[in-house]
Design a protein around this motif. Structure first.
Motif, short mmCIF file in Angstrom:
data_model
loop_
_atom_site.label_atom_id
_atom_site.label_comp_id
_atom_site.label_asym_id
_atom_site.label_seq_id
_atom_site.Cartn_x
_atom_site.Cartn_y
_atom_site.Cartn_z
N ALA A 199 68.11 37.65 37.94
CA ALA A 199 68.98 36.69 37.26
C ALA A 199 70.37 36.65 37.90
O ALA A 199 70.95 35.58 38.09
CB ALA A 199 69.10 37.04 35.79
N ALA A 249 66.51 31.63 35.15
CA ALA A 249 67.54 31.72 34.11
C ALA A 249 68.92 31.87 34.72
O ALA A 249 69.92 31.37 34.17
CB ALA A 249 67.24 32.90 33.18
N ILE A 253 67.14 36.49 29.38
CA ILE A 253 66.15 37.26 30.17
C ILE A 253 65.62 38.46 29.39
O ILE A 253 64.55 38.99 29.74
CB ILE A 253 66.71 37.71 31.53
CG1 ILE A 253 67.83 38.74 31.38
CG2 ILE A 253 67.15 36.52 32.35
CD1 ILE A 253 68.23 39.40 32.70
N GLY A 278 64.68 42.44 36.57
CA GLY A 278 64.91 41.21 35.83
C GLY A 278 66.39 40.84 35.85
O GLY A 278 66.77 39.69 36.10
N GLN A 298 60.92 33.61 36.26
CA GLN A 298 61.65 33.08 35.11
C GLN A 298 63.05 33.68 34.99
O GLN A 298 64.00 32.99 34.63
CB GLN A 298 60.85 33.35 33.83
CG GLN A 298 59.56 32.56 33.73
CD GLN A 298 58.77 32.94 32.49
OE1 GLN A 298 59.27 32.91 31.37
NE2 GLN A 298 57.53 33.32 32.69
N CYS A 299 63.18 34.97 35.31
CA CYS A 299 64.51 35.61 35.27
C CYS A 299 65.43 34.98 36.32
O CYS A 299 66.61 34.71 36.05
CB CYS A 299 64.38 37.11 35.51
SG CYS A 299 63.72 38.03 34.10
N ILE A 347 62.47 37.29 28.07
CA ILE A 347 61.53 37.17 29.20
C ILE A 347 61.00 38.56 29.57
O ILE A 347 59.81 38.74 29.84
CB ILE A 347 62.21 36.52 30.42
CG1 ILE A 347 62.62 35.09 30.10
CG2 ILE A 347 61.28 36.55 31.64
CD1 ILE A 347 63.50 34.45 31.17
#
Length: 297
Positions: A118, A71, A85, A114, A67-68, A88
């Motif tokens: 990103a 993003a 993030i 993270g 997910q990071c 997250i």
């Protein structure tokens, strides 16, 4: 169809980035002798976790790290990506604690990797390449120390100490900026020191190469894990002993290797765990893997 194709491409890129981050986490946890740290051989200075705790934790971080990276694969500004993030990351911490039954194995790693995931996503999206990674991290975290630590000094000083984070307490006590300061400066220990050590020691076995890089990091890391559990005097001792070991050759020489074994025995006995240095080792491995990924494109 074109939009769907781009979405699928971004998902694949995010998974690829996150898989390298998890690989780096597993490398860091597997090497030995890593003085005072949990490894596949030893629980180090810890009595509440072992190697399998780290494996459980790493598996819980796959989704948040994807997910990071996702993003970062967007037109949003680095600051906007950072704000996204952080939420997250908090969910990632919850997943970690649920998996480890409340044991903090990777809180610092979640924050650092993270951000790096990103930033890697943003570097891919913008087409700026690996060389932009550090500047993207700096843009994401600009003003972080001032906003969360120095500008809030009086507020933190008047706050119930039990409600402060370890990082906030250590800033009040020692003015140590911790991981916030490290990312705001663009991870200088990683990019200016550790990455070079890791790359220049390809002639060593992977295990020895990881340990060599870890000890090199320990020379400079203002390790908040040591400060939280011990003292500034202990931290300075750890740094000085790491300097001596590198001067002996570290994993490249019998004298250096013996000194690392002795350090591990001492740290296990005294319950000294350089967890901050371990986090930066994981980041170093991840950045090295990212460089290979970008160069292969």
């Amino acid at each position: 169809m074109e939009r769907e194709g781009r979405t699928e491409s971004f998902k694949a890129q995010a998974i690829e980035i996150a898989s390298l981050a998890v690989q780096a986490i597993l490398y860091e946890a597997s090497c030995y002798p890593s003085p005072g740290l949990v490894s596949a051989i030893s629980t180090g200075a810890h009595s509440d976790m072992d190697y399998f705790t780290f494996l459980d934790s790493a598996s819980a971080l796959i989704s948040p790290l994807i997910q990071c990276a996702q993003a970062g694969l967007s037109p949003e500004s680095p600051k906007e990506i950072f704000q996204k993030i952080r939420s997250i990351g908090r969910l990632g911490e919850q997943r970690m604690f649920a998996k480890t039954r409340g044991v903090n194995t990777h809180k610092g790693t979640i924050f650092l990797l993270g951000i790096c995931c990103a930033a890697a996503g943003k570097a891919l999206y913008s087409g700026a390449g690996f060389a932009s990674l550090r500047s993207i991290i700096q843009a994401m975290t600009e003003g972080l120390v001032e906003g969360e630590l120095s500008a809030r000094n009086q507020e933190l000083a008047s706050t119930d100490p039990t409600t402060l984070t370890h990082g906030e307490r250590l800033y009040l006590t020692h003015k140590v900026e911790g991981v916030r300061g490290e990312v705001q400066r663009g991870l200088p220990i990683v990019f200016d020191i550790a990455l070079n050590v890791y790359q220049e020691n390809r002639d060593l076995s992977l295990n020895s190469r990881l340990i060599q890089t870890l000890v090199a990091i320990m020379q400079f890391c203002e390790d908040t894990n040591i400060l939280h559990r011990h003292s500034m005097e202990t931290l300075r001792e750890v740094q000085a002993r790491a300097v001596r070991i590198i001067a002996l050759g570290g994993m490249k020489t019998p004298a250096g290797s013996k000194a690392i074994d002795d350090l591990d025995k001492d740290f296990r006995q005294r319950r000294i765990s350089p967890g901050g240095s371990a986090d930066l080792l994981g980041v170093t491995v991840f950045v090295a893997l990212l460089e290979d990924l970008f160069n292969g494109r």
